[in-house]
Design an enzyme around this catalytic site. Sequence first.
Site, PDB file in Angstrom:
ATOM      1  N   HIS A 112       5.059   0.927  14.298  1.00  0.00           N
ATOM      2  CA  HIS A 112       5.738   2.189  14.007  1.00  0.00           C
ATOM      3  C   HIS A 112       4.709   3.316  14.049  1.00  0.00           C
ATOM      4  O   HIS A 112       3.572   3.133  13.624  1.00  0.00           O
ATOM      5  CB  HIS A 112       6.377   2.110  12.623  1.00  0.00           C
ATOM      6  CG  HIS A 112       7.248   3.273  12.296  1.00  0.00           C
ATOM      7  ND1 HIS A 112       6.756   4.449  11.812  1.00  0.00           N
ATOM      8  CD2 HIS A 112       8.587   3.436  12.398  1.00  0.00           C
ATOM      9  CE1 HIS A 112       7.750   5.296  11.626  1.00  0.00           C
ATOM     10  NE2 HIS A 112       8.877   4.699  11.979  1.00  0.00           N
ATOM     11  N   LEU A 166       0.852  -1.197   0.000  1.00  0.00           N
ATOM     12  CA  LEU A 166       0.000   0.000   0.000  1.00  0.00           C
ATOM     13  C   LEU A 166       0.882   1.240   0.000  1.00  0.00           C
ATOM     14  O   LEU A 166       1.671   1.439   0.914  1.00  0.00           O
ATOM     15  CB  LEU A 166      -0.897   0.002   1.234  1.00  0.00           C
ATOM     16  CG  LEU A 166      -1.847   1.194   1.278  1.00  0.00           C
ATOM     17  CD1 LEU A 166      -3.207   0.803   0.740  1.00  0.00           C
ATOM     18  CD2 LEU A 166      -1.977   1.753   2.661  1.00  0.00           C
TER      19      LEU A 166
END
Length: 346
Positions: A228, A125
């Site tokens: 993250h 993506l």
Amino acid sequence: MMVVRPIQADDYTALRELARKTGPGFTSLQDNDEQVAGKIEAALEAFKPSSLPDEALYLFVMEETDTGDVVGICGIEAAVGLSEPWYNYRVGTLVHASRELNVYNQIHTLTISNDHTGYSELCTLFLSPEARHSKNGALLSKSRFMFLAEFPQRFNEYLIAEMRGYSDDKGVSPFWEGLGRHFFSLDFAEADTLSSMDKVFIAELMPKNTIYTNLLPKDAQEAIGKTHEATTPARKLLEAEGMRYTGYIDMFDGGPTLVSRTNDLRAVQDSRYVKAHVMNDKTEHQPEGEFYLVSTTDFASFRCCMTAVDIVGNHVVGLPQAVADALQITEGTTVRIVPMASGRRF
Ligand SMILES: NC(=[NH2+])NCCC[C@H](N)C(=O)O
């Protein structure tokens, strides 16, 4: 109008451009002619009408229909781990207890697993930075659920998505520093790139026996299953669609793997078929309010848009002319529809 559609051969130049922007760490789309050409070739194969292979890479692009610009890409891998192993650490628990000494310790362990062999995977993506507004990222990601809902026979019973793991503001991954580095003797980025080209390195270099996490540095322990910062919105989006962390992490950065039964996904459960009424721009009041994902039922010419709609009745929905054009549909065409936001029903 943004539309998500299968990638085509003539998207090469646009995809090559996008691949220059992804940067290190985005191992599935690098600044590399051969890789870009290989991806397109694989996707063209996957979208051949007659094909129903076990391993297929369904790649989609997001196109701005006014300009024809390609601004994003997303993909679904029909099955991972069939031609080479698919690796994760499984986070387990061992209890070390002695009644006599009045000691009771629960210890987490990491064991190499190929448990997701054959699972389908959400992958690749990337949205061009200029296009990161107006819910485009959500459309790009969620359009895949509409494709999964439409073509369940092409996918595994289970779906996974690997989330980028935690690294600090200097880009250092404490999980890698505390574990992988001892065995690979390389920086995370280098090991990541190498292993995406040839996974034999993982089998050759990573420790084979179970790791007791209490022996790892504290910051490495804390990074287990942690996403993250930049990936946290993507994780929330997938969780809202029904995907969950079930104790599998990346062997390198400790990032969580999210899992769902494909059938349990919100779009599969909640989306439904309606007939499209194409609205007249001049004589009909254009729909406002809540956004819906609307997709076609075609395979090779699958298309998905987001738009406000006019709910005419249970089985008919009014769509603006521009949306009908972007979807390449006409009055009376059957489309699949679901509210953009999770937790909303019709
Ligand atoms: N960050 C990494 N490169 N991890 C190693 C690859 C992990 C991935 N699950 C695979 O088997 O391909």
